[in-house]
Scaffold this motif. Structure first.
Motif, short mmCIF file in Angstrom:
data_model
loop_
_atom_site.label_atom_id
_atom_site.label_comp_id
_atom_site.label_asym_id
_atom_site.label_seq_id
_atom_site.Cartn_x
_atom_site.Cartn_y
_atom_site.Cartn_z
N LEU A 156 29.49 -23.20 -22.14
CA LEU A 156 29.74 -23.84 -23.38
C LEU A 156 29.21 -25.30 -23.55
O LEU A 156 29.56 -25.91 -24.19
N THR A 157 28.16 -25.57 -22.62
CA THR A 157 27.84 -26.98 -22.88
C THR A 157 27.24 -27.29 -23.97
O THR A 157 26.42 -26.45 -24.68
N GLY A 158 27.60 -28.52 -24.51
CA GLY A 158 27.16 -28.77 -25.79
C GLY A 158 28.05 -28.29 -27.07
O GLY A 158 27.82 -28.77 -28.27
N LEU A 159 29.18 -27.60 -26.96
CA LEU A 159 29.75 -26.86 -27.75
C LEU A 159 30.57 -28.24 -28.82
O LEU A 159 31.35 -29.07 -27.82
N ARG A 160 30.67 -28.14 -29.82
CA ARG A 160 31.43 -29.44 -30.49
C ARG A 160 32.56 -28.70 -31.29
O ARG A 160 32.42 -27.54 -31.83
N ARG A 161 33.77 -29.45 -31.49
CA ARG A 161 34.87 -29.00 -32.03
C ARG A 161 34.49 -28.62 -33.54
O ARG A 161 34.97 -27.39 -34.01
N ARG A 162 33.61 -29.44 -34.23
CA ARG A 162 33.40 -29.14 -35.40
C ARG A 162 32.70 -27.97 -35.74
O ARG A 162 32.64 -27.20 -36.97
N ASP A 163 31.84 -27.44 -34.64
CA ASP A 163 31.06 -26.22 -34.75
C ASP A 163 31.63 -24.75 -34.17
O ASP A 163 31.30 -23.80 -34.09
N GLY A 165 34.22 -23.12 -35.43
CA GLY A 165 34.46 -22.08 -36.32
C GLY A 165 35.68 -21.53 -36.12
O GLY A 165 36.81 -22.05 -35.81
N GLY A 166 35.84 -20.13 -36.05
CA GLY A 166 36.99 -19.33 -35.73
C GLY A 166 37.13 -19.02 -34.12
O GLY A 166 38.10 -18.06 -33.86
N HIS A 167 36.20 -19.48 -33.37
CA HIS A 167 36.19 -18.80 -32.08
C HIS A 167 37.21 -19.62 -31.18
O HIS A 167 37.75 -20.86 -31.61
N VAL A 168 37.65 -18.73 -30.05
CA VAL A 168 38.44 -19.39 -29.09
C VAL A 168 38.16 -18.90 -27.74
O VAL A 168 37.76 -17.83 -27.50
N TYR A 169 37.96 -19.69 -26.72
CA TYR A 169 37.66 -19.63 -25.33
C TYR A 169 38.71 -20.04 -24.31
O TYR A 169 39.54 -20.88 -24.76
N LEU A 170 38.72 -19.17 -23.22
CA LEU A 170 39.61 -19.70 -22.27
C LEU A 170 38.77 -19.82 -20.96
O LEU A 170 37.83 -19.00 -20.75
N ILE A 171 38.64 -21.20 -20.53
CA ILE A 171 37.91 -21.42 -19.20
C ILE A 171 38.55 -21.27 -18.10
O ILE A 171 39.64 -22.18 -17.97
N GLU A 172 38.06 -20.85 -16.94
CA GLU A 172 38.85 -20.75 -15.78
C GLU A 172 38.21 -21.74 -15.03
O GLU A 172 37.21 -21.67 -14.57
N VAL A 185 40.25 -23.62 -25.20
CA VAL A 185 39.60 -24.29 -26.14
C VAL A 185 39.80 -23.69 -27.68
O VAL A 185 39.40 -22.54 -27.81
N ASP A 186 40.36 -24.57 -28.36
CA ASP A 186 40.81 -24.26 -29.84
C ASP A 186 40.42 -25.42 -30.48
O ASP A 186 39.87 -26.34 -30.27
N ARG A 187 40.89 -25.37 -31.56
CA ARG A 187 40.96 -26.65 -32.62
C ARG A 187 41.43 -28.01 -31.63
O ARG A 187 41.14 -28.93 -31.94
N THR A 188 42.42 -27.50 -30.75
CA THR A 188 43.06 -28.35 -29.84
C THR A 188 42.77 -27.84 -28.54
O THR A 188 42.63 -26.63 -28.43
N LEU A 189 42.71 -28.76 -27.68
CA LEU A 189 42.15 -28.29 -26.11
C LEU A 189 43.50 -28.50 -25.39
O LEU A 189 44.27 -29.56 -25.32
N TRP A 206 39.80 -33.08 -28.77
CA TRP A 206 38.58 -33.16 -27.96
C TRP A 206 37.46 -33.28 -29.19
O TRP A 206 37.54 -32.76 -30.16
N ALA A 207 36.10 -33.66 -28.69
CA ALA A 207 35.18 -33.64 -29.59
C ALA A 207 34.05 -32.79 -29.27
O ALA A 207 33.34 -32.01 -30.01
N ARG A 208 33.64 -32.53 -27.80
CA ARG A 208 32.68 -32.04 -27.37
C ARG A 208 32.60 -31.85 -26.02
O ARG A 208 33.21 -32.38 -25.18
N LEU A 209 31.99 -30.36 -25.47
CA LEU A 209 31.97 -30.33 -24.19
C LEU A 209 30.88 -30.57 -23.67
O LEU A 209 29.75 -30.10 -23.90
#
Length: 240
Positions: A156-163, A165-172, A185-189, A206-209
């Protein structure tokens, strides 16, 4: 006279669409058809096609979704309790709604391996078999949404909050069987630091991964300009 034998087919399509969204009134369902271009002068074939498209977007049964859950992820929304459950071919991720009085604090998602979906139909209990084939009832199915058939990303390197969309991720993140960290990882981290006796939850803007490759430390740029460095990523799950 028009062929009366067409009527059962139209009514069957209407029934499939309505069963998938039972909370809707019939006029509300008509409203969804209007948003798809259906009007008083539409043909029965056009109405049937619109109903079938509506059912494809909001299916009533897991079995109605092509490739699900083996090759297509499915988001299952349940009531009693209120949950958002993501199912794929081998794993299930359960997210409970925030508890009353928790100020919107999102509980830690739970992921486990399943051995099959015994029942998944709108209006009926969701029944999932665990790895020992023991059935678990996970609430009343209120809605189904077909997700992507793409595999979970390795980065998920480079993922920006503003980009996002409707995606939600769980990072272990790296840890042992008694302690570790997961990140929603949602609109809030949401950062869940799992100790041996409790779970500490932090809510971050958050702003960016900056870095998010499996096998590498997770590095997050926060909106206040700080950089958060966390243990290495061991897994990424697409929740939505």
């Amino acid at each position: 006279m028009k062929d009366p034998l067409r009527i059962p087919g139209v009514l069957a399509a209407l029934g499939r669409a309505w069963e998938a969204q039972p909370d809707l009134t019939l006029p509300q369902l008509y409203g969804q058809l209007e948003s798809r271009g259906i009007a008083w002068n539409s043909t029965d074939d056009e109405v049937t096609t619109a109903l079938d498209d509506l059912t494809a977007d909001h299916p009533a049964r897991l079995a109605d979704i092509p490739g699900a859950p083996e090759t297509t992820r499915v988001l299952v929304v349940t009531e009693q309790p209120d949950q958002r459950i993501t199912v794929d071919g081998t794993r299930i991720a359960v997210r409970r709604a925030p508890a009353p009085g928790s100020h919107g604090r999102v509980p830690q998602p739970v992921i486990w391996t399943h051995h099959g979906i015994r029942r998944c139909t709108v209006g009926q209990p969701l029944v999932v078999l665990d790895s020992a084939d023991i059935p678990h009832h996970l609430g009343l199915v209120a809605g189904l949404t077909a997700g992507s058939a793409d595999p979970a990303p390795a980065s998920l390197t480079g993922l920006r909050r503003r980009d996002l969309g409707g995606h939600v991720y769980l990072i272990e993140l790296d840890g042992d069987e008694l302690a570790g960290t997961t990140v929603l990882v949602d609109r809030t981290l949401w950062l869940y630091d799992i100790g041996r006796r409790d779970v500490r939850t932090d809510r971050l803007s958050w702003a960016r991964l900056v870095a998010g490759d499996i096998g590498e430390p997770l590095v997050v740029a926060l909106q206040d300009g700080r950089t958060l460095r966390l243990p290495e990523v061991t897994g990424i799950t697409v929740l939505e």
